[in-house]
Motif scaffolding. Structure first.
Motif, PDB file in Angstrom:
ATOM      1  N   HIS A 141       0.602  -0.667  -0.381  1.00 59.77           N
ATOM      2  CA  HIS A 141       0.227   0.102   0.012  1.00 59.77           C
ATOM      3  C   HIS A 141       0.428   0.884   0.273  1.00 59.77           C
ATOM      4  O   HIS A 141       0.732   2.037  -0.847  1.00 59.77           O
ATOM      5  CB  HIS A 141      -0.744  -0.058   1.280  1.00 59.77           C
ATOM      6  N   PHE A 142       1.511   1.128   1.077  1.00 63.97           N
ATOM      7  CA  PHE A 142       2.436   2.275   1.219  1.00 63.97           C
ATOM      8  C   PHE A 142       3.378   2.434  -0.646  1.00 63.97           C
ATOM      9  O   PHE A 142       3.307   3.919  -1.419  1.00 63.97           O
ATOM     10  CB  PHE A 142       4.201   1.671   1.988  1.00 63.97           C
ATOM     11  N   LYS A 153      -5.530  -0.896  -4.190  1.00 63.35           N
ATOM     12  CA  LYS A 153      -4.817  -1.605  -2.618  1.00 63.35           C
ATOM     13  C   LYS A 153      -5.907  -2.469  -2.813  1.00 63.35           C
ATOM     14  O   LYS A 153      -5.585  -2.942  -1.360  1.00 63.35           O
ATOM     15  CB  LYS A 153      -6.039  -0.715  -1.445  1.00 63.35           C
ATOM     16  N   ILE A 154      -6.363  -3.502  -3.629  1.00 62.35           N
ATOM     17  CA  ILE A 154      -7.161  -4.723  -3.516  1.00 62.35           C
ATOM     18  C   ILE A 154      -5.896  -5.523  -3.180  1.00 62.35           C
ATOM     19  O   ILE A 154      -5.427  -5.885  -4.223  1.00 62.35           O
ATOM     20  CB  ILE A 154      -7.867  -4.795  -4.369  1.00 62.35           C
ATOM     21  N   ILE A 155      -6.498  -6.799  -2.546  1.00 65.18           N
ATOM     22  CA  ILE A 155      -5.157  -7.570  -2.269  1.00 65.18           C
ATOM     23  C   ILE A 155      -6.433  -8.999  -2.388  1.00 65.18           C
ATOM     24  O   ILE A 155      -7.677  -9.211  -1.961  1.00 65.18           O
ATOM     25  CB  ILE A 155      -4.801  -7.866  -0.834  1.00 65.18           C
ATOM     26  N   ALA A 230      -3.742  -3.896  -5.790  1.00 63.58           N
ATOM     27  CA  ALA A 230      -2.657  -3.866  -5.729  1.00 63.58           C
ATOM     28  C   ALA A 230      -1.664  -5.696  -5.466  1.00 63.58           C
ATOM     29  O   ALA A 230      -0.190  -5.333  -6.486  1.00 63.58           O
ATOM     30  CB  ALA A 230      -2.651  -3.604  -4.228  1.00 63.58           C
ATOM     31  N   ALA A 231      -1.826  -6.244  -5.491  1.00 66.12           N
ATOM     32  CA  ALA A 231      -0.791  -7.810  -5.069  1.00 66.12           C
ATOM     33  C   ALA A 231      -2.123  -8.960  -5.030  1.00 66.12           C
ATOM     34  O   ALA A 231      -3.044  -9.135  -4.682  1.00 66.12           O
ATOM     35  CB  ALA A 231      -0.675  -7.337  -3.276  1.00 66.12           C
ATOM     36  N   PHE A 232      -1.387 -10.231  -5.084  1.00 60.82           N
ATOM     37  CA  PHE A 232      -2.108 -11.282  -5.147  1.00 60.82           C
ATOM     38  C   PHE A 232      -0.934 -12.300  -3.848  1.00 60.82           C
ATOM     39  O   PHE A 232       0.045 -12.255  -4.313  1.00 60.82           O
ATOM     40  CB  PHE A 232      -1.993 -12.062  -6.598  1.00 60.82           C
ATOM     41  N   ASN A 261      -0.804  -7.165 -15.122  1.00 60.78           N
ATOM     42  CA  ASN A 261      -1.738  -6.588 -14.658  1.00 60.78           C
ATOM     43  C   ASN A 261      -1.091  -5.248 -13.792  1.00 60.78           C
ATOM     44  O   ASN A 261      -2.080  -5.049 -13.422  1.00 60.78           O
ATOM     45  CB  ASN A 261      -2.520  -7.113 -14.324  1.00 60.78           C
ATOM     46  N   ASN A 262       0.553  -5.517 -13.636  1.00 60.00           N
ATOM     47  CA  ASN A 262       0.712  -4.710 -12.825  1.00 60.00           C
ATOM     48  C   ASN A 262       0.112  -4.841 -10.879  1.00 60.00           C
ATOM     49  O   ASN A 262       0.733  -3.698 -10.486  1.00 60.00           O
ATOM     50  CB  ASN A 262       0.998  -3.420 -12.714  1.00 60.00           C
ATOM     51  N   VAL A 263      -0.077  -5.688 -10.735  1.00 59.16           N
ATOM     52  CA  VAL A 263       0.110  -6.226  -9.487  1.00 59.16           C
ATOM     53  C   VAL A 263       1.168  -7.491  -8.795  1.00 59.16           C
ATOM     54  O   VAL A 263       1.641  -8.119  -9.910  1.00 59.16           O
ATOM     55  CB  VAL A 263      -1.115  -7.910  -9.691  1.00 59.16           C
ATOM     56  N   LEU A 264       1.428  -7.329  -7.619  1.00 63.31           N
ATOM     57  CA  LEU A 264       2.515  -8.070  -7.368  1.00 63.31           C
ATOM     58  C   LEU A 264       1.342  -8.443  -6.715  1.00 63.31           C
ATOM     59  O   LEU A 264       1.028  -8.993  -6.323  1.00 63.31           O
ATOM     60  CB  LEU A 264       3.114  -6.460  -6.027  1.00 63.31           C
TER      61      LEU A 264
END
Ligand code: PLP
Length: 473
Positions: A141-142, A153-155, A230-232, A261-264
């Protein structure tokens, strides 16, 4: 371990007997994941550990099937770890990580970096697995805030995934039954459906199942909007969800989707890290992926001290640097981040793993462990699925099939407690999770000890099968 009937045994030279201890415990000690009631459950008293064995207050010896809580990787009774901790405590018990570093913490950060996939070299210490996960999510998030992507922000987590017990780590955990009476963050979290190959539709092959699971991830990102995701977060093996092994190729394909998708990608190696699958970390060595962030805990200190770590890629740190042109404050941390005594325990654990070639040992004995596990699944009618990898295993009972959901749940719980009782009687501790029984013994377990463990399980399953059949007639 279920309640052991307390014989009145003096436990130590304080003269406190076992009955008193269990009474105090029952009255005042709230255990994790335990029923909350004025009539709390009674727990057995564990007094000692040696190798793969635990001893209760009556002196009875048990093989520790779950290895504590998937954590006592180098086994019990390691005097060298105790000495390392004691020496460190005597020399320097604490120094603020806000304003200083210590010898063990800085050496440990370097040694962990040497074991992670290349490019993951930034180690943030915490106190356990849950806080390692919190750190990962707060960092993500930071990162996005600094990069000007404040909506990202979504995980995305997965059904049956487990990541911890703090508000944030519990929010991304997907074990529904654990959340029935607890609140969690809902808006910023999405869950993917079950990935367990055992539950795929009849007739569907594994590759098709894998493709379907990847489509689930793509759909989830698309529906939420990649600009908001934001992330998986994924355990390489869903451990307490029941040792669920994703289909071959799943992790690599999931990482590709995330990258597109630029998802971490956060790989939760709290269980798989530090040797469980025969490697320091499983993400790259076993599953061929280089995630953006890896979390670990448990085996890091082999359960001798509480500690967790979040390892962040150089790429993310560099992006932050490039964006800010100067340093940026990550306002996150714990009083005990990098605690010197915990770091000393971790360093000694790593020495033992190296000196005793434990990773090699795990790779050597795992095939035998898995063969014996599979044979139980093939032999016993009450087992629906026997699955595992490395020194991780699960037996899933099927005695509830064909019943309604509420009937199934009570039968499933009964199944777990029957196995628990039958094995404990014979000197083996297992960890029942509803209708499953999971194993993650200390990694030093020998082939003969593996045989002893599975012989006990075999006898116990015969006993449980007879009880179940006698109830049906
Ligand atoms: N992640 C995984 C995969 C776990 O299995 C666990 C605990 O079992 C956690 C995180 C949380 O770790 P802890 O209980 O140390 O907070």
């Amino acid at each position: 371990m279920t309640a052991i009937t307390a014989n009145q045994i003096n436990l130590d030279n304080n003269g406190i007997d076992s009955i008193k201890l269990q009474e105090w415990d029952q009255k005042h000690h709230m255990h994790p994941w335990a029923e909350v009631s004025t009539e709390k459950p009674t727990f057995g008293i564990v007094t000692e550990g040696k190798g793969i064995y635990l001893y209760d207050h009556t002196g009875k010896k048990y093989i520790d099937g779950p290895g504590g809580m998937w954590c006592v990787n180098v086994g019990y009774g390691r005097k060298e770890i105790a000495s390392a901790v004691s020496n460190q405590l005597t020399k320097l018990p604490y120094s603020s990580p806000w304003t200083s570093t210590t010898e063990p913490a800085s050496i440990l950060a370097k040694r962990i970096s040497d074991k992670t996939p290349q490019g993951l070299n930034n180690v943030f210490f915490s106190t356990c697995g849950s806080t390692a996960i919190d750190t990962a999510i707060r960092f993500v998030h930071f990162f996005n805030n600094i990069m000007g992507k404040r909506n990202k922000k979504i995980i995305i987590g997965r059904e049956k995934g487990y990541h911890g017990s703090t508000f944030l780590s519990a929010s991304v955990s997907g074990k529904e039954r654990d959340k029935r009476h607890l609140d969690t963050e809902q808006d910023l979290v999405r869950f993917l459906p079950d990935i367990n190959p055992y539950n795929r539709p009849t007739g569907m092959n594994i590759d098709a199942w894998c493709d379907e699971k990847i489509v689930d991830l793509e759909k989830c990102i698309c529906e939420a909007g990649p600009e908001n995701v934001a992330a998986f977060i994924a355990e390489p093996i869903l451990a307490s969800g029941g040792v669920i092994i994703p289909p071959k190729g799943y992790h690599q394909k999931a990482l590709e989707v995330c990258k597109k998708n630029n998802v971490l990608y956060i790989s939760d190696e709290v269980v798989t890290g530090f040797g469980r699958l025969g490697h320091w970390f499983a993400s790259e060595e076993v599953f061929g992926i280089k995630p953006d962030i890896i979390t670990c805990a448990k085996g890091l200190t082999s359960g001798y001290m509480p500690m967790g770590a979040t390892i962040i890629s150089d790429k993310l740190i560099k992006s932050l640097n490039d964006k800010c042109k100067k340093s940026t404050l990550f306002s996150h941390g714990f009083t005990y981040s990098g605690h010197p005594a915990a770091a000393a325990a971790a360093l000694k654990t790593m020495d033992i793993i190296e000196d005793e070639k434990i990773l090699n040992h795990v790779r050597q004995v795992s095939p035998h462990f898995q063969d014996r596990l599979q044979a139980l699944g093939d032999k016993h009618e009450i087992i629906g699925d026997a699955r595992g990898i490395g020194l991780l295993g699960c037996l899933e009972g099927n005695i509830g099939s064909g019943l309604t959901e509420s009937e199934t749940l009570s039968v499933d719980y009964e199944f777990g407690s029957l196995i628990d009782a039958a094995t404990e009687k014979r000197g083996l501790l297992v960890r029942p999770i509803i209708n499953m029984c999971v194993f993650s013994p200390p990694l030093i377990i020998t082939k003969t000890e593996i045989d002893n463990m599975f012989d006990i399980l075999d006898d116990s399953l015969n006993e449980v099968q007879n009880i179940v059949l006698s109830k049906k007639t």
